[in-house]
Design a protein around this motif. Structure first.
Motif, PDB file in Angstrom:
ATOM      1  N   LEU A  36      -8.465   1.259  27.989  1.00 30.04           N
ATOM      2  CA  LEU A  36      -7.071   1.342  27.574  1.00 30.04           C
ATOM      3  C   LEU A  36      -6.074   0.688  28.521  1.00 30.04           C
ATOM      4  N   LEU A  37      -6.220   0.914  29.811  1.00 28.63           N
ATOM      5  CA  LEU A  37      -5.165   0.512  30.744  1.00 28.63           C
ATOM      6  C   LEU A  37      -5.109  -0.999  30.942  1.00 28.63           C
ATOM      7  N   PRO A  38      -3.947  -1.619  30.699  1.00 25.05           N
ATOM      8  CA  PRO A  38      -3.753  -2.989  31.187  1.00 25.05           C
ATOM      9  C   PRO A  38      -3.825  -2.984  32.713  1.00 25.05           C
ATOM     10  N   GLU A  39      -4.232  -4.089  33.298  1.00 27.79           N
ATOM     11  CA  GLU A  39      -4.479  -4.132  34.745  1.00 27.79           C
ATOM     12  C   GLU A  39      -3.251  -3.764  35.563  1.00 27.79           C
ATOM     13  N   GLU A  40      -2.053  -4.073  35.030  1.00 29.82           N
ATOM     14  CA  GLU A  40      -0.852  -3.854  35.839  1.00 29.82           C
ATOM     15  C   GLU A  40      -0.354  -2.411  35.804  1.00 29.82           C
ATOM     16  N   TYR A  41      -1.000  -1.533  35.002  1.00 36.30           N
ATOM     17  CA  TYR A  41      -0.517  -0.166  34.833  1.00 36.30           C
ATOM     18  C   TYR A  41      -1.416   0.862  35.522  1.00 36.30           C
ATOM     19  N   SER A  42      -0.755   1.861  36.127  1.00 36.02           N
ATOM     20  CA  SER A  42      -1.448   3.085  36.493  1.00 36.02           C
ATOM     21  C   SER A  42      -1.401   3.995  35.272  1.00 36.02           C
ATOM     22  N   PRO A  43      -2.213   5.085  35.226  1.00 32.18           N
ATOM     23  CA  PRO A  43      -2.134   5.987  34.067  1.00 32.18           C
ATOM     24  C   PRO A  43      -0.715   6.492  33.805  1.00 32.18           C
ATOM     25  N   GLU A  71       2.163   5.082  34.617  1.00 33.96           N
ATOM     26  CA  GLU A  71       3.001   3.983  34.128  1.00 33.96           C
ATOM     27  C   GLU A  71       2.670   3.647  32.673  1.00 33.96           C
ATOM     28  N   PHE A  72       1.397   3.757  32.322  1.00 31.78           N
ATOM     29  CA  PHE A  72       0.967   3.464  30.956  1.00 31.78           C
ATOM     30  C   PHE A  72       1.614   4.422  29.960  1.00 31.78           C
ATOM     31  N   PHE A  73       1.535   5.719  30.242  1.00 32.70           N
ATOM     32  CA  PHE A  73       2.116   6.694  29.326  1.00 32.70           C
ATOM     33  C   PHE A  73       3.644   6.712  29.400  1.00 32.70           C
ATOM     34  N   GLN A  74       4.200   6.361  30.544  1.00 30.79           N
ATOM     35  CA  GLN A  74       5.645   6.204  30.638  1.00 30.79           C
ATOM     36  C   GLN A  74       6.103   5.058  29.741  1.00 30.79           C
ATOM     37  N   ALA A  75       5.315   3.990  29.690  1.00 35.85           N
ATOM     38  CA  ALA A  75       5.663   2.850  28.843  1.00 35.85           C
ATOM     39  C   ALA A  75       5.653   3.229  27.367  1.00 35.85           C
ATOM     40  N   ILE A  76       4.673   4.035  26.961  1.00 39.47           N
ATOM     41  CA  ILE A  76       4.618   4.498  25.572  1.00 39.47           C
ATOM     42  C   ILE A  76       5.841   5.349  25.255  1.00 39.47           C
ATOM     43  N   ALA A  77       6.160   6.285  26.157  1.00 38.63           N
ATOM     44  CA  ALA A  77       7.327   7.146  25.952  1.00 38.63           C
ATOM     45  C   ALA A  77       8.606   6.318  25.907  1.00 38.63           C
ATOM     46  N   HIS A  78       8.676   5.285  26.729  1.00 38.19           N
ATOM     47  CA  HIS A  78       9.866   4.432  26.776  1.00 38.19           C
ATOM     48  C   HIS A  78      10.052   3.680  25.458  1.00 38.19           C
ATOM     49  N   GLU A  79       8.974   3.092  24.951  1.00 42.50           N
ATOM     50  CA  GLU A  79       9.070   2.344  23.693  1.00 42.50           C
ATOM     51  C   GLU A  79       9.475   3.255  22.544  1.00 42.50           C
ATOM     52  N   ILE A 136      -6.146   7.296  18.979  1.00 40.30           N
ATOM     53  CA  ILE A 136      -6.707   6.297  19.882  1.00 40.30           C
ATOM     54  C   ILE A 136      -6.303   4.886  19.488  1.00 40.30           C
ATOM     55  N   GLU A 137      -6.124   4.612  18.172  1.00 38.94           N
ATOM     56  CA  GLU A 137      -5.720   3.258  17.802  1.00 38.94           C
ATOM     57  C   GLU A 137      -4.312   2.943  18.287  1.00 38.94           C
ATOM     58  N   TRP A 138      -3.453   4.002  18.397  1.00 40.56           N
ATOM     59  CA  TRP A 138      -2.105   3.765  18.909  1.00 40.56           C
ATOM     60  C   TRP A 138      -2.124   3.575  20.417  1.00 40.56           C
ATOM     61  N   LEU A 139      -2.981   4.281  21.124  1.00 33.68           N
ATOM     62  CA  LEU A 139      -3.101   4.058  22.556  1.00 33.68           C
ATOM     63  C   LEU A 139      -3.623   2.651  22.833  1.00 33.68           C
ATOM     64  N   ARG A 140      -4.551   2.202  21.991  1.00 37.44           N
ATOM     65  CA  ARG A 140      -5.053   0.834  22.152  1.00 37.44           C
ATOM     66  C   ARG A 140      -3.958  -0.187  21.827  1.00 37.44           C
ATOM     67  N   PHE A 141      -3.117   0.142  20.878  1.00 42.35           N
ATOM     68  CA  PHE A 141      -2.017  -0.756  20.530  1.00 42.35           C
ATOM     69  C   PHE A 141      -1.131  -1.019  21.748  1.00 42.35           C
ATOM     70  N   PHE A 142      -0.892   0.013  22.549  1.00 39.32           N
ATOM     71  CA  PHE A 142      -0.058  -0.137  23.745  1.00 39.32           C
ATOM     72  C   PHE A 142      -0.868  -0.657  24.929  1.00 39.32           C
ATOM     73  N   GLY A 143      -2.185  -0.532  24.880  1.00 40.00           N
ATOM     74  CA  GLY A 143      -3.015  -0.947  25.991  1.00 40.00           C
ATOM     75  C   GLY A 143      -3.856  -2.159  25.660  1.00 40.00           C
ATOM     76  N   LYS A 144      -5.164  -1.949  25.515  1.00 40.41           N
ATOM     77  CA  LYS A 144      -6.080  -3.043  25.214  1.00 40.41           C
ATOM     78  C   LYS A 144      -6.459  -2.986  23.728  1.00 40.41           C
ATOM     79  N   PRO A 145      -6.604  -4.136  23.084  1.00 39.87           N
ATOM     80  CA  PRO A 145      -6.987  -4.145  21.665  1.00 39.87           C
ATOM     81  C   PRO A 145      -8.317  -3.439  21.456  1.00 39.87           C
ATOM     82  N   GLY A 146      -8.405  -2.664  20.375  1.00 37.96           N
ATOM     83  CA  GLY A 146      -9.622  -1.929  20.076  1.00 37.96           C
ATOM     84  C   GLY A 146     -10.534  -2.684  19.135  1.00 37.96           C
TER      85      GLY A 146
END
Length: 473
Positions: free
Chosen positions: A15-22, A24-32, A66-76
């Motif tokens: 799930l995590l893009p390389e530039e994100y910590s866990p 930061e990843f969930f903060q990005a989802i909440a932000h969007e 999980i498909e939405w988490l992949r949408f924000f992270g890595k393609p599933g």
């Protein structure tokens, strides 16, 4: 954010893009989501909304599917394909292939799919009559295959791959389809294991926390609808604003309350929780209409009154083991996968071996943490009657492997009887299961009017799975 070894492995690998910590990843989802929410209701403070959404993840109360988490992270990977049982050939086969041998061969190696099974197929099996096969878009082009041959081919796939998943569309009441027809949705899952608080010295369900969480979840999912519409751009998502809320951690909830999974108390509690969450969803969606437009023509009955709502919504219980890994709990309303073991397939190496914390605490408190018990637990991930522990204690800590399929079917039936929802549970099939095991499951599903039946064979799972016991073989 604190995650277990297994959850961190899954996040970093899948799930995590390389530039994100866990965090930061969930903060990005909440932000969007907060950006879209503020556009719907401009007078609100975006930072406050973002903090409310992030708190859902931080406290592990809720995760998007999980498909939405992949949408924000890595393609599933690709999704499950829905296939009517009378259209298994689909459009991928030439007309000349509508012969039984070609149709059955077509199933071999097919990627995961769901099959719509009408009761007529079960009756055809009993009478041993041929089953008609059609093209999806050309019903006049037809062939047939022996019902028994088709069933044997489907059983073979289940035993080797765990697919297809059976869906029974005729189990849905006509009124449900009219009031809340199926369609694309954005969804996520509540963690029931976090909905318990101590009250007067005893653990009990915190119903107020469930309501508070559902209120925030409905608003969060409503914001995700805007993101879905930006992707689809056909107006459908914004018109119906369909959302779905599922559950996980039901087995842990029962453990904390001291209720065996195989008891009628558990079945009754499952029904009560489903009804309560569904009602809370409707109330939360109705409350949003004080500030936001409604879905035209959509109404629900809340406490005896017809209410307009912001969203068409469903309780959509699906055992997503990936979300269970993140929440450190059991998937869906399934029993515990095991009492001790490790996750395989999250990374190149298995995750750390862990033992159920509740079990260890109970064994210590009761003075039962003995070498014989620990040896069995470490080796098999289970506790049997040979451990010498009381029967009622073993019933409380029953796992997927030793819970009969009948109880799992009854749990799913109890949840969906009160509503128009889709309740999916997994039934594990032991390697030494009787030859008629799958036959009985099919008949029981039709008899109980289940919507879905997912049978997963032990030792034949691809991808990510939980291995009971300490062995790595």
């Amino acid at each position: 954010m604190e995650f277990s070894n297994a959850a961190l492995s899954y996040l970093r690998t899948h799930l995590l893009p390389e530039e994100y910590s866990p965090e930061e990843f969930f903060q990005a989802i909440a932000h969007e989501a907060a950006i879209r929410d503020q556009k719907i209701e401009p007078g609100t403070e975006k930072k406050e909304i973002q903090d409310r959404f992030f708190e859902l993840f931080e406290k592990k109360l809720f995760f998007p599917s999980i498909e939405w988490l992949r949408f924000f992270g890595k393609p599933g990977k690709g999704r499950t394909i829905d296939t009517p049982l009378d259209c298994l050939g689909g459009n991928n086969m030439p007309r000349t292939s509508l012969r039984d041998s070609e149709i059955l061969r077509h199933l071999e190696g097919t990627q995961p799919y769901r099959v719509d099974v009408p009761p007529a197929f079960v009756h055809g099996l009993e009478r041993q009559v041929p089953w008609q096969i059609h093209y999806r878009n050309e019903p006049h082009a037809a062939g047939e295959v022996p019902s028994q041959s088709l069933w044997e081919a489907l059983k073979h796939q289940i035993k080797t791959q765990g697919f297809p998943v059976f869906h029974f569309p005729e189990a849905i009441r006509p009124g449900d389809q009219y009031e809340n027809p199926p369609g694309p949705m954005v969804r996520g899952t509540l963690n029931l294991a976090k909905m318990v608080r101590e009250h007067q010295g005893e653990l009990a369900i915190d119903w107020n926390l469930i309501v508070e969480t559902v209120v925030d979840v409905v608003r969060f999912l409503d914001a995700l609808v805007e993101i879905a519409e930006e992707q689809r751009q056909d107006g459908y998502m914004r018109e119906v604003r369909r959302i779905g809320i599922g559950m996980m951690g039901f087995a842990e909830l029962l453990l904390m309350l001291g209720i065996p999974y195989t008891s009628q108390n558990a079945v009754q509690l499952a029904s009560r929780i489903a009804h309560f969450v569904r009602t809370s969803m409707h109330e939360a969606s109705a409350a949003l209409t004080q500030y936001r437009p409604v879905v035209v023509g959509a109404q629900v009955h809340v406490r005896g009154f017809a209410e307009s709502v912001r969203n068409l919504s469903r309780l959509f219980v699906l055992p997503e083991q990936e979300l269970a890994i993140l929440a450190d709990t059991s998937p869906g309303i399934d029993p515990l996968p095991a009492l001790a073991g490790r996750w395989i397939g999250l990374t190149d190496a298995p995750t750390n071996f862990t033992i159920n914390k509740s079990l260890v605490n109970q064994l210590e408190e009761r003075g039962w943490l003995k070498e014989k018990v620990m040896d069995e637990l470490m080796d098999t991930g289970e506790l049997s009657h040979e451990s010498g522990l009381p029967a009622d204690f073993l019933d409380l800590y029953a796992t997927q492997r030793n819970v009969e399929a009948n109880f799992i079917e009854e749990m799913a039936s109890a949840m969906q009887q009160l509503s128009d929802e889709l309740i999916v549970t997994r039934i594990w099939m032991a390697q030494d299961a009787p030859d008629d095991f799958l036959n009985r499951r099919l008949i029981h599903a039709v008899y109980r009017k289940l919507r879905t039946m997912w049978i997963m064979p032990e030792g034949a799972m691809n991808g990510v799975f939980y291995q009971a016991g300490s062995s790595l073989t």
